[in-house]
Design a protein around this motif. Sequence first.
Motif, PDB file in Angstrom:
ATOM      1  N   HIS A  68      -2.155  -3.122   5.198  1.00 44.26           N
ATOM      2  CA  HIS A  68      -3.481  -2.302   5.275  1.00 44.26           C
ATOM      3  C   HIS A  68      -3.538  -2.694   6.848  1.00 44.26           C
ATOM      4  O   HIS A  68      -3.368  -3.560   7.319  1.00 44.26           O
ATOM      5  N   ALA A  69      -3.675  -1.327   7.656  1.00 42.46           N
ATOM      6  CA  ALA A  69      -3.643  -1.386   8.809  1.00 42.46           C
ATOM      7  C   ALA A  69      -4.659  -2.256   9.710  1.00 42.46           C
ATOM      8  O   ALA A  69      -4.375  -2.904  10.492  1.00 42.46           O
ATOM      9  N   PRO A  70      -6.078  -2.182   9.285  1.00 44.37           N
ATOM     10  CA  PRO A  70      -6.960  -3.008   9.887  1.00 44.37           C
ATOM     11  C   PRO A  70      -6.793  -4.612   9.473  1.00 44.37           C
ATOM     12  O   PRO A  70      -6.934  -5.490  10.494  1.00 44.37           O
ATOM     13  N   ILE A  87       0.872  -1.261   0.120  1.00 38.38           N
ATOM     14  CA  ILE A  87      -0.031   0.106  -0.168  1.00 38.38           C
ATOM     15  C   ILE A  87       0.932   1.175  -0.216  1.00 38.38           C
ATOM     16  O   ILE A  87       0.552   2.372  -0.343  1.00 38.38           O
ATOM     17  N   ASP A  88       2.016   1.048   0.472  1.00 35.58           N
ATOM     18  CA  ASP A  88       3.083   2.140   0.209  1.00 35.58           C
ATOM     19  C   ASP A  88       3.650   2.502  -1.029  1.00 35.58           C
ATOM     20  O   ASP A  88       4.767   3.366  -1.180  1.00 35.58           O
ATOM     21  N   HIS A  95      -0.237   2.210  -5.022  1.00 37.65           N
ATOM     22  CA  HIS A  95      -0.572   2.820  -3.731  1.00 37.65           C
ATOM     23  C   HIS A  95      -2.274   1.971  -3.217  1.00 37.65           C
ATOM     24  O   HIS A  95      -2.596   1.402  -3.916  1.00 37.65           O
ATOM     25  N   GLY A  96      -1.855   2.272  -1.787  1.00 32.98           N
ATOM     26  CA  GLY A  96      -3.113   1.890  -0.955  1.00 32.98           C
ATOM     27  C   GLY A  96      -4.624   1.536  -1.610  1.00 32.98           C
ATOM     28  O   GLY A  96      -5.347   0.745  -1.837  1.00 32.98           O
ATOM     29  N   SER A 131      -6.817  -3.817  -4.039  1.00 30.29           N
ATOM     30  CA  SER A 131      -8.079  -4.519  -3.409  1.00 30.29           C
ATOM     31  C   SER A 131      -7.698  -5.140  -2.043  1.00 30.29           C
ATOM     32  O   SER A 131      -6.764  -5.499  -1.630  1.00 30.29           O
ATOM     33  N   PRO A 132      -8.847  -5.203  -1.395  1.00 28.57           N
ATOM     34  CA  PRO A 132      -9.033  -5.560   0.118  1.00 28.57           C
ATOM     35  C   PRO A 132      -8.606  -7.154   0.117  1.00 28.57           C
ATOM     36  O   PRO A 132      -8.054  -7.479   0.941  1.00 28.57           O
TER      37      PRO A 132
END
Length: 408
Positions: free
Chosen positions: A300-302, A242-243, A252-253, A257-258
Amino acid sequence: MFVYLDMGWMDHPFPVNNFEIRNQEQIAVIRSLGLERLRYSPDKSSPDLSQPPPVTANVSTPVARTESPKAAEARLRREMLAGQHSSLLACERQFGLAAQTFKQVAETIHAQPLLARDQTQALIQGFLAGVLGEEEAAIRLLSEKAGEKTSLHSINVTVISLLLGKSLQLSKPQMLELGIGALLHDIGKIELPDRLRWQDEQYSTGERQLYQGHVLHGVNLARKMELSPSAMLLIAQHHEHIDGTGYPSAIHGEKMSPLSSIVALANRYDNLCNPGNPALAITPHEALSQVFTQNKAQFHAPTMTAFIRMMGVYPPGSVVQLTDERYALVVAVNSARPLKPRVVIHNSEIPRDDALVINLEHEPQLGIRRSLKPLQLPKAAYDYLSPRKRLCYFFERGMELPAPGAAL
């Protein structure tokens, strides 16, 4: 009571389909599921040792009224260890079947791409319907004895991704897409020479470019298989970050996709624990620490938060040395206190079948000093604990011993 939920893995919020009820909240959730009946196992249920067993009509199983609390604790430990061994054998068989199916997919993908797609979908549906939810130990993925290294890695990533997907409460269609994309994320490597199928820091610039080309090869094969756009995107993005530091597109983020975020994290973790060169493997604890401290910005943080909560600081299967210098094997994660998991302790004076199982949450003076690679154990401890040389992923149902066992 140890109960069985006769319903699909995705139709209830519990991590497994069979477990011991431990609080009123679980009962309330079970009541909300709409089940007309609930099966339970008297043999696996924990008696209330503070009260004499009730006299119940029409029960054929004899009740041991004279069993002392100490004897009951020993019996429960034996039953738990025997259950783990039984689950291990069952999961080895399931893992072997999955590895065999993946090998068939790789062999048929060029000549019969649609057949390969159907085989992949059937395997993932099998995971969702049974493999991930029905085993008493919930999940054990064994990465030894079965299949090739590529198969092992692909199946590892698939199971970890599906576990993480469920913890993130993905829908059934999303879970199916996630599983298909995860299993096939590295399928493009079949187009590479054998020596380039595993990333190596010693690669030349040209070799690194050839290796990274496996992503495009995978997308092309996915098109031939007529996979969904979602699964195809997952294959295309499993090395993206994502960075913007990933490849092949350095996206990038907001463009990732999730589902790709899930597989990218699972892929990185398994590559650290089970690299192509076993000499470079690090412990599960070290892998989690490295991903969190050094690679946190890439994911991804979550998703990262859910992953750490699911795996625990010391994932099940980790070999550790305790603060009193004893060696132990982590068998269950404590999500509330991740530094205090449940462990099986090496003690040469106790038979292995009666091994001491300790919940470190109940031992304020005892903790984990360090994590170890299995081969760092003394031979006696290695033989006693029987850890796998390569990492096992599994999530125990966390059976609590009765209250008198808290002092173990």
